[in-house]
Design a protein around this motif. Structure first.
Motif, PDB file in Angstrom:
ATOM      1  N   LEU A  52       0.756  -1.123   0.122  1.00  0.00           N
ATOM      2  CA  LEU A  52      -0.026  -0.052   0.113  1.00  0.00           C
ATOM      3  C   LEU A  52       0.843   1.258   0.100  1.00  0.00           C
ATOM      4  O   LEU A  52       2.121   1.305   0.488  1.00  0.00           O
ATOM      5  N   ASP A  53       0.337   2.290  -0.551  1.00  0.00           N
ATOM      6  CA  ASP A  53       1.185   3.733  -0.399  1.00  0.00           C
ATOM      7  C   ASP A  53       1.538   4.145   0.936  1.00  0.00           C
ATOM      8  O   ASP A  53       2.511   4.785   1.044  1.00  0.00           O
ATOM      9  N   SER A  54       0.862   3.600   1.980  1.00  0.00           N
ATOM     10  CA  SER A  54       1.347   3.726   3.545  1.00  0.00           C
ATOM     11  C   SER A  54       2.744   2.956   3.583  1.00  0.00           C
ATOM     12  O   SER A  54       3.126   3.145   4.877  1.00  0.00           O
ATOM     13  N   GLY A  55       3.186   2.006   2.821  1.00  0.00           N
ATOM     14  CA  GLY A  55       4.271   1.068   3.401  1.00  0.00           C
ATOM     15  C   GLY A  55       3.749  -0.292   3.902  1.00  0.00           C
ATOM     16  O   GLY A  55       4.298  -1.252   4.047  1.00  0.00           O
ATOM     17  N   GLU A  56       2.366  -0.283   4.144  1.00  0.00           N
ATOM     18  CA  GLU A  56       1.958  -1.485   4.917  1.00  0.00           C
ATOM     19  C   GLU A  56       1.845  -2.466   3.973  1.00  0.00           C
ATOM     20  O   GLU A  56       1.339  -2.186   2.622  1.00  0.00           O
ATOM     21  N   GLN A  85      -9.716  -2.832   5.419  1.00  0.00           N
ATOM     22  CA  GLN A  85      -9.086  -1.996   6.793  1.00  0.00           C
ATOM     23  C   GLN A  85      -8.439  -0.961   6.211  1.00  0.00           C
ATOM     24  O   GLN A  85      -8.117  -0.132   7.166  1.00  0.00           O
ATOM     25  N   TYR A  86      -8.254  -0.491   5.055  1.00  0.00           N
ATOM     26  CA  TYR A  86      -7.321   0.715   4.425  1.00  0.00           C
ATOM     27  C   TYR A  86      -8.100   1.211   3.317  1.00  0.00           C
ATOM     28  O   TYR A  86      -7.552   1.384   2.246  1.00  0.00           O
ATOM     29  N   PRO A  87      -9.247   1.842   3.649  1.00  0.00           N
ATOM     30  CA  PRO A  87     -10.187   2.195   2.307  1.00  0.00           C
ATOM     31  C   PRO A  87      -9.638   3.416   1.689  1.00  0.00           C
ATOM     32  O   PRO A  87     -10.081   3.352   0.585  1.00  0.00           O
ATOM     33  N   LYS A  88      -8.817   4.023   2.230  1.00  0.00           N
ATOM     34  CA  LYS A  88      -8.449   5.341   1.682  1.00  0.00           C
ATOM     35  C   LYS A  88      -6.855   4.888   1.002  1.00  0.00           C
ATOM     36  O   LYS A  88      -6.614   5.794   0.157  1.00  0.00           O
ATOM     37  N   ALA A  89      -6.358   3.910   1.270  1.00  0.00           N
ATOM     38  CA  ALA A  89      -4.993   3.601   0.594  1.00  0.00           C
ATOM     39  C   ALA A  89      -5.138   3.293  -0.682  1.00  0.00           C
ATOM     40  O   ALA A  89      -5.977   2.530  -0.984  1.00  0.00           O
ATOM     41  N   LYS A  90      -4.034   3.425  -1.586  1.00  0.00           N
ATOM     42  CA  LYS A  90      -3.747   3.083  -2.709  1.00  0.00           C
ATOM     43  C   LYS A  90      -2.849   1.845  -2.766  1.00  0.00           C
ATOM     44  O   LYS A  90      -2.042   1.597  -1.925  1.00  0.00           O
ATOM     45  N   ILE A  91      -3.117   0.985  -3.538  1.00  0.00           N
ATOM     46  CA  ILE A  91      -2.344  -0.470  -3.700  1.00  0.00           C
ATOM     47  C   ILE A  91      -1.215   0.212  -4.689  1.00  0.00           C
ATOM     48  O   ILE A  91      -1.646   0.357  -5.906  1.00  0.00           O
ATOM     49  N   ILE A  92      -0.022  -0.120  -4.405  1.00  0.00           N
ATOM     50  CA  ILE A  92       0.870   0.359  -5.507  1.00  0.00           C
ATOM     51  C   ILE A  92       1.418  -0.933  -6.217  1.00  0.00           C
ATOM     52  O   ILE A  92       1.742  -0.633  -7.309  1.00  0.00           O
ATOM     53  N   ARG A  93       1.487  -1.920  -5.782  1.00  0.00           N
ATOM     54  CA  ARG A  93       2.211  -3.064  -6.072  1.00  0.00           C
ATOM     55  C   ARG A  93       1.657  -4.441  -5.546  1.00  0.00           C
ATOM     56  O   ARG A  93       1.195  -4.498  -4.553  1.00  0.00           O
ATOM     57  N   MET A  94       1.627  -5.460  -6.626  1.00  0.00           N
ATOM     58  CA  MET A  94       1.088  -6.693  -6.039  1.00  0.00           C
ATOM     59  C   MET A  94       1.981  -7.788  -6.584  1.00  0.00           C
ATOM     60  O   MET A  94       2.537  -7.821  -7.726  1.00  0.00           O
ATOM     61  N   TYR A 122     -10.251  -1.674  -8.401  1.00  0.00           N
ATOM     62  CA  TYR A 122      -9.478  -1.119  -7.365  1.00  0.00           C
ATOM     63  C   TYR A 122      -8.468   0.090  -8.017  1.00  0.00           C
ATOM     64  O   TYR A 122      -8.175   1.006  -7.718  1.00  0.00           O
ATOM     65  N   GLU A 123      -8.095  -0.390  -9.442  1.00  0.00           N
ATOM     66  CA  GLU A 123      -7.175   0.627  -9.972  1.00  0.00           C
ATOM     67  C   GLU A 123      -8.205   1.869 -10.396  1.00  0.00           C
ATOM     68  O   GLU A 123      -7.726   2.889 -10.373  1.00  0.00           O
ATOM     69  N   ILE A 124      -9.742   1.351 -10.803  1.00  0.00           N
ATOM     70  CA  ILE A 124     -10.477   2.466 -11.030  1.00  0.00           C
ATOM     71  C   ILE A 124     -10.724   3.335  -9.857  1.00  0.00           C
ATOM     72  O   ILE A 124     -10.684   4.597  -9.929  1.00  0.00           O
ATOM     73  N   LYS A 125     -10.943   2.762  -8.780  1.00  0.00           N
ATOM     74  CA  LYS A 125     -11.156   3.590  -7.404  1.00  0.00           C
ATOM     75  C   LYS A 125     -10.212   4.481  -7.126  1.00  0.00           C
ATOM     76  O   LYS A 125     -10.385   5.439  -6.857  1.00  0.00           O
ATOM     77  N   GLN A 126      -8.923   3.888  -7.219  1.00  0.00           N
ATOM     78  CA  GLN A 126      -7.864   4.669  -6.844  1.00  0.00           C
ATOM     79  C   GLN A 126      -7.264   5.770  -8.039  1.00  0.00           C
ATOM     80  O   GLN A 126      -6.087   6.402  -7.528  1.00  0.00           O
TER      81      GLN A 126
END
Length: 160
Positions: A52-56, A85-94, A122-126
């Motif tokens: 996630l963009d938070s580092g999580e 759990q992190y609805p405002k976070a962006k997913i950077i990498r999978m 999720y790509e569209i959402k973020q």
């Protein structure tokens, strides 16, 4: 009539060691997640790890059920947990890894269609791409800079 040409770009690494350090670390977490998969019917275990963009880092694995449609893939287990759990976070990498107890998987195994649709959502959402690395147990690793390379004609809210 008009012809439309659709192209996808994937990057293929010969092995895990060729990946950037941060991708190797994420894939290692996907390997660990795969070890905890519950796959008594298919004997096919999948692990996923999201940065996630938070580092999580969020991990998930496939969870099967005797009533087959009730199970859930590793990618969706992880992505839905991140969304809850992190609805405002962006997913950077999978990172995704899949392995079978019946045969060794040595080629990159991409997300299934249902998982591609969930990742697309999720790509569209973020409003930002998700970098996706995927592999079998060993061997080559494929990288896509966005889910759009794996699902070019996405079904989204614009058609509803």
């Amino acid at each position: 009539m008009k012809e439309i040409k659709i192209e996808s770009t994937l990057y293929i690494y010969q092995n895990l060691d060729e990946l950037p350090k941060e991708a190797i670390e994420l894939m290692q977490q996907a390997f660990e997640a795969r070890e905890n998969a519950y796959a008594p019917y298919s004997s096919f275990s999948v692990g996923a790890a999201l940065l996630l963009d938070s580092g999580e880092v969020i991990t998930g694995n496939n969870q099967e059920n005797a009533s087959y449609p009730s199970g859930l893939c590793a990618e969706r287990t992880a992505i839905y947990y991140a969304g809850a759990q992190y609805p405002k976070a962006k997913i950077i990498r999978m990172a995704i890894t899949a392995g079978s107890k019946k045969t060794q998987t040595t080629k990159p195994i991409p997300p299934c269609g249902a998982c591609r649709q969930a990742i697309a959502e999720y790509e569209i959402k973020q409003n930002a791409p998700i970098e996706i690395y995927f592999m079998g147990e060993t061997g080559k690793v494929a990288k896509s800079n966005s889910l759009a390379n794996l699902l070019p004609l996405v079904f989204d809210k614009s058609v509803l």
